[in-house]
Scaffold this motif. Sequence first.
Motif, mmCIF file in Angstrom:
data_model
loop_
_atom_site.group_PDB
_atom_site.id
_atom_site.type_symbol
_atom_site.label_atom_id
_atom_site.label_comp_id
_atom_site.label_asym_id
_atom_site.label_seq_id
_atom_site.Cartn_x
_atom_site.Cartn_y
_atom_site.Cartn_z
ATOM 1 N N ARG A 13 30.884 39.520 17.396
ATOM 2 C CA ARG A 13 31.212 38.715 18.436
ATOM 3 C C ARG A 13 32.249 37.865 17.970
ATOM 4 O O ARG A 13 32.941 37.209 18.728
ATOM 5 C CB ARG A 13 30.128 37.985 18.942
ATOM 6 N N ALA A 14 32.478 37.616 16.651
ATOM 7 C CA ALA A 14 33.497 36.540 16.264
ATOM 8 C C ALA A 14 34.822 37.428 16.362
ATOM 9 O O ALA A 14 35.534 36.599 16.506
ATOM 10 C CB ALA A 14 33.273 36.094 14.884
ATOM 11 N N ARG A 15 34.950 38.743 16.336
ATOM 12 C CA ARG A 15 36.082 39.242 16.598
ATOM 13 C C ARG A 15 36.607 39.190 17.787
ATOM 14 O O ARG A 15 35.567 39.186 18.778
ATOM 15 C CB ARG A 15 35.719 40.951 16.234
ATOM 16 N N PRO A 16 38.075 38.942 18.191
ATOM 17 C CA PRO A 16 38.414 39.087 19.683
ATOM 18 C C PRO A 16 38.260 40.359 20.349
ATOM 19 O O PRO A 16 38.585 41.305 19.997
ATOM 20 C CB PRO A 16 39.889 38.363 19.408
ATOM 21 N N TRP A 17 37.724 40.168 21.503
ATOM 22 C CA TRP A 17 37.581 41.204 22.453
ATOM 23 C C TRP A 17 38.161 40.750 23.753
ATOM 24 O O TRP A 17 37.654 41.050 24.944
ATOM 25 C CB TRP A 17 36.220 41.343 22.625
ATOM 26 N N ARG A 18 39.058 39.846 23.647
ATOM 27 C CA ARG A 18 39.677 39.400 25.244
ATOM 28 C C ARG A 18 40.171 40.428 26.100
ATOM 29 O O ARG A 18 39.889 40.390 27.238
ATOM 30 C CB ARG A 18 40.847 38.371 24.864
ATOM 31 N N SER A 19 40.609 41.264 25.399
ATOM 32 C CA SER A 19 41.446 42.490 26.479
ATOM 33 C C SER A 19 41.116 43.863 25.938
ATOM 34 O O SER A 19 41.445 44.097 24.617
ATOM 35 C CB SER A 19 42.997 42.302 26.339
ATOM 36 N N ALA A 20 40.546 44.811 26.465
ATOM 37 C CA ALA A 20 40.370 46.018 26.254
ATOM 38 C C ALA A 20 40.951 47.024 27.211
ATOM 39 O O ALA A 20 40.603 46.954 28.450
ATOM 40 C CB ALA A 20 38.954 46.435 26.206
ATOM 41 N N LEU A 21 42.140 47.497 26.534
ATOM 42 C CA LEU A 21 42.978 48.423 27.798
ATOM 43 C C LEU A 21 42.484 49.893 27.546
ATOM 44 O O LEU A 21 42.639 50.333 26.699
ATOM 45 C CB LEU A 21 44.580 48.271 27.124
ATOM 46 N N TYR A 22 42.201 50.299 28.527
ATOM 47 C CA TYR A 22 41.963 51.854 28.975
ATOM 48 C C TYR A 22 43.157 52.617 28.771
ATOM 49 O O TYR A 22 44.245 52.048 29.373
ATOM 50 C CB TYR A 22 41.422 52.125 30.316
ATOM 51 N N ILE A 23 43.386 53.578 28.101
ATOM 52 C CA ILE A 23 44.638 54.494 28.174
ATOM 53 C C ILE A 23 44.121 56.170 28.274
ATOM 54 O O ILE A 23 42.944 56.198 27.554
ATOM 55 C CB ILE A 23 45.164 54.455 26.737
ATOM 56 N N PRO A 24 44.539 56.498 29.322
ATOM 57 C CA PRO A 24 44.200 57.985 29.490
ATOM 58 C C PRO A 24 44.782 58.812 28.099
ATOM 59 O O PRO A 24 45.872 58.752 27.584
ATOM 60 C CB PRO A 24 44.995 58.449 30.713
ATOM 61 N N GLY A 25 43.502 59.599 27.677
ATOM 62 C CA GLY A 25 44.014 60.316 26.487
ATOM 63 C C GLY A 25 45.176 61.325 26.654
ATOM 64 O O GLY A 25 45.753 61.853 25.597
ATOM 65 N N LEU A 43 40.570 51.454 24.841
ATOM 66 C CA LEU A 43 39.632 52.181 25.140
ATOM 67 C C LEU A 43 40.242 53.521 25.525
ATOM 68 O O LEU A 43 40.882 53.906 26.647
ATOM 69 C CB LEU A 43 38.667 51.681 26.351
ATOM 70 N N PHE A 44 40.552 54.634 24.574
ATOM 71 C CA PHE A 44 41.132 55.722 24.882
ATOM 72 C C PHE A 44 40.052 56.687 25.619
ATOM 73 O O PHE A 44 38.924 56.861 25.177
ATOM 74 C CB PHE A 44 41.212 56.396 23.268
ATOM 75 N N ASP A 45 40.668 56.861 26.715
ATOM 76 C CA ASP A 45 39.800 57.444 27.723
ATOM 77 C C ASP A 45 39.882 59.016 27.826
ATOM 78 O O ASP A 45 40.966 59.793 28.033
ATOM 79 C CB ASP A 45 39.923 57.252 29.257
ATOM 80 N N LEU A 46 38.867 59.906 27.713
ATOM 81 C CA LEU A 46 38.630 61.217 28.132
ATOM 82 C C LEU A 46 38.041 61.556 29.232
ATOM 83 O O LEU A 46 37.884 62.663 29.829
ATOM 84 C CB LEU A 46 38.115 62.183 26.724
ATOM 85 N N GLU A 47 37.131 60.551 29.805
ATOM 86 C CA GLU A 47 36.586 60.765 31.129
ATOM 87 C C GLU A 47 37.414 60.538 32.542
ATOM 88 O O GLU A 47 38.091 61.402 32.700
ATOM 89 C CB GLU A 47 35.387 59.794 30.879
ATOM 90 N N ASP A 48 37.172 59.658 33.362
ATOM 91 C CA ASP A 48 37.579 59.727 34.716
ATOM 92 C C ASP A 48 39.379 59.621 34.664
ATOM 93 O O ASP A 48 39.615 59.915 35.601
ATOM 94 C CB ASP A 48 37.145 58.396 35.299
ATOM 95 N N ALA A 49 39.774 59.242 33.536
ATOM 96 C CA ALA A 49 41.140 59.184 33.903
ATOM 97 C C ALA A 49 42.062 60.377 33.429
ATOM 98 O O ALA A 49 43.303 60.552 33.326
ATOM 99 C CB ALA A 49 41.854 57.995 32.835
ATOM 100 N N VAL A 50 41.069 61.311 33.092
ATOM 101 C CA VAL A 50 41.690 62.791 32.652
ATOM 102 C C VAL A 50 41.315 63.941 33.482
ATOM 103 O O VAL A 50 40.283 63.724 33.531
ATOM 104 C CB VAL A 50 41.407 62.852 31.260
ATOM 105 N N ALA A 51 42.039 64.540 34.206
ATOM 106 C CA ALA A 51 41.963 65.699 35.159
ATOM 107 C C ALA A 51 40.843 66.877 34.348
ATOM 108 O O ALA A 51 41.373 66.858 33.094
ATOM 109 C CB ALA A 51 42.974 66.217 35.851
#
Length: 293
Positions: A13-25, A43-51
């Motif tokens: 939790r001491a590590r910064p997590w302010r912004s976590a950007l989804y990117i379609p894989g 957040l490298f996405d293989l789920e909903d952002a990929v057809a």
Amino acid sequence: MTQGDLGDISGLRARPWRSALYIPGSKERALEKAKTLACDAILFDLEDAVAPDEKPTARAVLAQSLQAGGYGARAKIVRVNGFDTPWGRDDVAAFAGLDVDGILLPKVNDAAMVEELAQAIPDVPLWAMMETPLGCLNALEIAAHPRMAGFVLGTNDLAKDLGARFRADRLPLMTGLQMCLMAARACSIVALDGVFNAFKDDEGLRAECEQGRDMGFDGKTLIHPAQLEIANAVFGPTQAEIDLARRQIDAFEAALARGEAVAVVDGKIVENLHVASAKLTLAKAEAISALRV
Ligand SMILES: CC(C)(COP(=O)(O)OP(=O)(O)OC[C@H]1O[C@@H](n2cnc3c(N)ncnc32)[C@H](O)[C@@H]1OP(=O)(O)O)[C@@H](O)C(=O)NCCC(=O)NCCSC(=O)C[C@H](O)C(=O)O
Ligand SMILES: [Mg+2]
């Protein structure tokens, strides 16, 4: 008290997590662009952002991109497809042994689903999308899994399953958000708030980030680079908060030296619990500064 003296604050939790950007894989240009963006996590996405037709290609493209590296200090988390789909197990297998900071499983309902993932991939920290009513009701057992590192709230799926309407105050989602947050805090794991869909509405994004920050989330999940600046600003400690944290710690240490357990700063009491929060603020500030080095 120096910034380096941070006591026993959890590293995660001491590590910064302010912004976590989804990117379609599947989006090679966006995968490349992410290497230049000021996000704390990807957040490298293989789920909903990929057809569906694109899934195998996206998996291969993403694995290659992670092998090539270049993402710097950003946390690299891969959102795989669920094990109830044709792609989930192959996704997980493709990332075993690669340099990733976490595997994120969507639509987690219970600890058994986490254990199934844990069996499929050793060593890597596990993350859960909290986005189903059953998942929210079972949040504590999910957070308590020994490999669990963080929750990502999936507010679109949760609203869908609840039959809730979009409201700027997120009142229909509040119970679910808070159940997940409480479980995350009880188990000392990270908690990231859901996305704000209207990526051209800066004012709406800022209001939702402030709400999530005030609730206690560590950061916001995002869908577009234009959202990064606001999330980083809202979830990062301000200079005034950093100064106050230092003064609280110094005042409390002086009080202890006098044999007292309560200090007063700016007319407000400071006890050991406030010092713990102050140390977390300094740890976050230090971690954010380290990103710029
Ligand atoms: C929303 C988008 C489809 C918009 O894409 P686009 O029209 O290409 O945007 P721009 O032209 O404004 O893009 C400008 C440049 O920025 C790059 N870009 C865009 N988005 C990203 C990104 N997410 N990460 C990195 N880079 C990005 C473009 O490539 C342009 O670059 P350049 O040409 O070099 O200038 C798009 O933003 C998008 O696909 N976003 C992600 C959507 C997504 O991941 N959705 C799934 C996650 S949300 C979810 O599932 C929530 C949860 O599960 C729930 O239930 O709530
Ligand atoms: Mg979802």
